[in-house]
Design a protein around this motif. Structure first.
Motif, PDB file in Angstrom:
ATOM      1  N   TYR A 106       0.825  -1.209   0.000  1.00 14.40           N
ATOM      2  CA  TYR A 106       0.000   0.000   0.000  1.00 14.40           C
ATOM      3  C   TYR A 106       0.861   1.262   0.000  1.00 14.40           C
ATOM      4  CZ  TYR A 106      -3.325   3.513   1.553  1.00 14.40           C
ATOM      5  OH  TYR A 106      -4.088   4.649   1.645  1.00 14.40           O
ATOM      6  N   GLN A 107       1.826   1.319   0.913  1.00 11.59           N
ATOM      7  CA  GLN A 107       2.647   2.527   1.043  1.00 11.59           C
ATOM      8  C   GLN A 107       3.467   2.808  -0.210  1.00 11.59           C
ATOM      9  OE1 GLN A 107       2.310   4.676   3.463  1.00 11.59           O
ATOM     10  NE2 GLN A 107       0.921   3.378   4.613  1.00 11.59           N
ATOM     11  N   THR A 122       2.721   2.114  -3.307  1.00 13.22           N
ATOM     12  CA  THR A 122       1.901   2.371  -4.496  1.00 13.22           C
ATOM     13  C   THR A 122       1.476   3.832  -4.523  1.00 13.22           C
ATOM     14  OG1 THR A 122       1.074   0.101  -4.458  1.00 13.22           O
ATOM     15  CG2 THR A 122      -0.189   1.690  -5.734  1.00 13.22           C
ATOM     16  N   THR A 123       1.684   4.472  -5.671  1.00 14.64           N
ATOM     17  CA  THR A 123       1.292   5.878  -5.816  1.00 14.64           C
ATOM     18  C   THR A 123       0.004   5.984  -6.627  1.00 14.64           C
ATOM     19  OG1 THR A 123       2.508   6.227  -7.877  1.00 14.64           O
ATOM     20  CG2 THR A 123       3.734   6.564  -5.808  1.00 14.64           C
ATOM     21  N   VAL A 124      -0.662   7.094  -6.480  1.00 17.84           N
ATOM     22  CA  VAL A 124      -1.866   7.356  -7.272  1.00 17.84           C
ATOM     23  C   VAL A 124      -1.498   7.424  -8.750  1.00 17.84           C
ATOM     24  CG1 VAL A 124      -3.674   9.058  -7.746  1.00 17.84           C
ATOM     25  CG2 VAL A 124      -3.112   8.457  -5.386  1.00 17.84           C
ATOM     26  N   GLU A 125      -0.332   7.939  -9.053  1.00 23.85           N
ATOM     27  CA  GLU A 125       0.115   8.008 -10.446  1.00 23.85           C
ATOM     28  C   GLU A 125       0.258   6.604 -11.036  1.00 23.85           C
ATOM     29  OE1 GLU A 125       1.420   9.798  -7.912  1.00 23.85           O
ATOM     30  OE2 GLU A 125       0.646  11.751  -8.554  1.00 23.85           O
ATOM     31  N   GLN A 126       0.773   5.653 -10.259  1.00 21.84           N
ATOM     32  CA  GLN A 126       0.893   4.268 -10.736  1.00 21.84           C
ATOM     33  C   GLN A 126      -0.489   3.650 -10.956  1.00 21.84           C
ATOM     34  OE1 GLN A 126       3.174   2.905  -7.395  1.00 21.84           O
ATOM     35  NE2 GLN A 126       5.128   2.971  -8.523  1.00 21.84           N
ATOM     36  N   PRO A 174      -4.296  10.973 -13.397  1.00 20.80           N
ATOM     37  CA  PRO A 174      -4.389  11.056 -11.936  1.00 20.80           C
ATOM     38  C   PRO A 174      -5.584  11.894 -11.472  1.00 20.80           C
ATOM     39  CG  PRO A 174      -2.109  11.251 -12.608  1.00 20.80           C
ATOM     40  CD  PRO A 174      -2.947  11.277 -13.878  1.00 20.80           C
ATOM     41  N   THR A 229      -8.942  10.773  -1.924  1.00 18.34           N
ATOM     42  CA  THR A 229      -7.652  10.492  -1.293  1.00 18.34           C
ATOM     43  C   THR A 229      -7.229   9.070  -1.631  1.00 18.34           C
ATOM     44  OG1 THR A 229      -8.543   9.561   0.752  1.00 18.34           O
ATOM     45  CG2 THR A 229      -8.266  11.973   0.679  1.00 18.34           C
ATOM     46  N   LYS A 230      -5.961   8.794  -1.474  1.00 18.14           N
ATOM     47  CA  LYS A 230      -5.470   7.429  -1.683  1.00 18.14           C
ATOM     48  C   LYS A 230      -6.166   6.463  -0.727  1.00 18.14           C
ATOM     49  CE  LYS A 230      -1.239   4.706  -1.358  1.00 18.14           C
ATOM     50  NZ  LYS A 230       0.211   4.758  -1.099  1.00 18.14           N
TER      51      LYS A 230
END
Length: 193
Positions: free
Chosen positions: A33-34, A36-40, A49, A58-59
């Motif tokens: 989880y940590q 992983t980015t929203v961009e990915q 995005p 939010t993520k």
């Protein structure tokens, strides 16, 4: 599965939302989880995005599974459809059987992936504790017409506990069928009562 949408635009929005969340869960499982980015997630879902943020502000919202392949309405309807003289645990067992049997193979696989993510990714589990509590309440509400007083809540608590136990056991062997494991566990609960 998301709520049924009526128009073409609403169906497209629902598909986009589901695809974004599906990719997010897959990436959370693969990368953590940590990490992983929203961009990915946006790249995997083939959206911008800003589109991810339109659906999930939010993520953390990506980890909340309330509407992602939810079975709440289907289970409530299936409980109501069970014969009136059926023992309470058998009502829930029959309702769950009916719901899982009615899922398409793709929806069933997506539901299993959803449950596996919830049980194996700590951040997803934490984001969904409220959903577990609401599920407990929905089960109790569905059973109140059949059981007097606090019995419906007590049965809901027992079924949620048995269900979580069956699902946790399933995480050790995700190639087995969690619906079958749940059905067997509820059968054992019924035998105990």
């Amino acid at each position: 599965m998301d709520q049924p949408a009526t128009g073409l635009r609403e169906r497209k929005k629902a598909r986009t939302r589901t695809a974004i969340q599906q990719h997010a869960l897959r990436l959370f499982k693969e990368r953590g989880y940590q990490a992983t980015t929203v961009e990915q997630i946006a790249e995997a879902a083939e959206v911008a995005p800003s589109t991810v943020f339109r659906y999930f502000p939010t993520k953390e919202d990506l980890a909340v599974l309330d509407d992602y392949y939810s079975l709440a309405d289907a289970v409530s309807a299936a409980v109501a459809a069970q014969p009136p003289d059926t023992p309470p645990v058998d009502v829930l067992r029959g309702a769950l059987r009916a719901v899982f049997t009615g899922l398409s193979p793709d929806d069933r696989a997506a539901r299993y992936e959803r449950d596996l993510a919830m049980l194996t990714i700590p951040e997803v589990w934490a984001a969904n504790l409220g959903m577990v509590a609401r599920s407990r309440g929905l089960l109790a509400d569905a059973m109140r017409a059949r059981m007097p007083g606090p019995a419906a809540r007590i049965l809901a608590d027992a079924v949620v506990g048995v269900g979580l136990g069956a699902l946790l056991d399933w995480t050790r062997d995700p190639h087995s069928d969690p619906a079958e494991a749940l059905d067997q566990a509820l059968g054992r609960l019924s035998d105990l009562l």
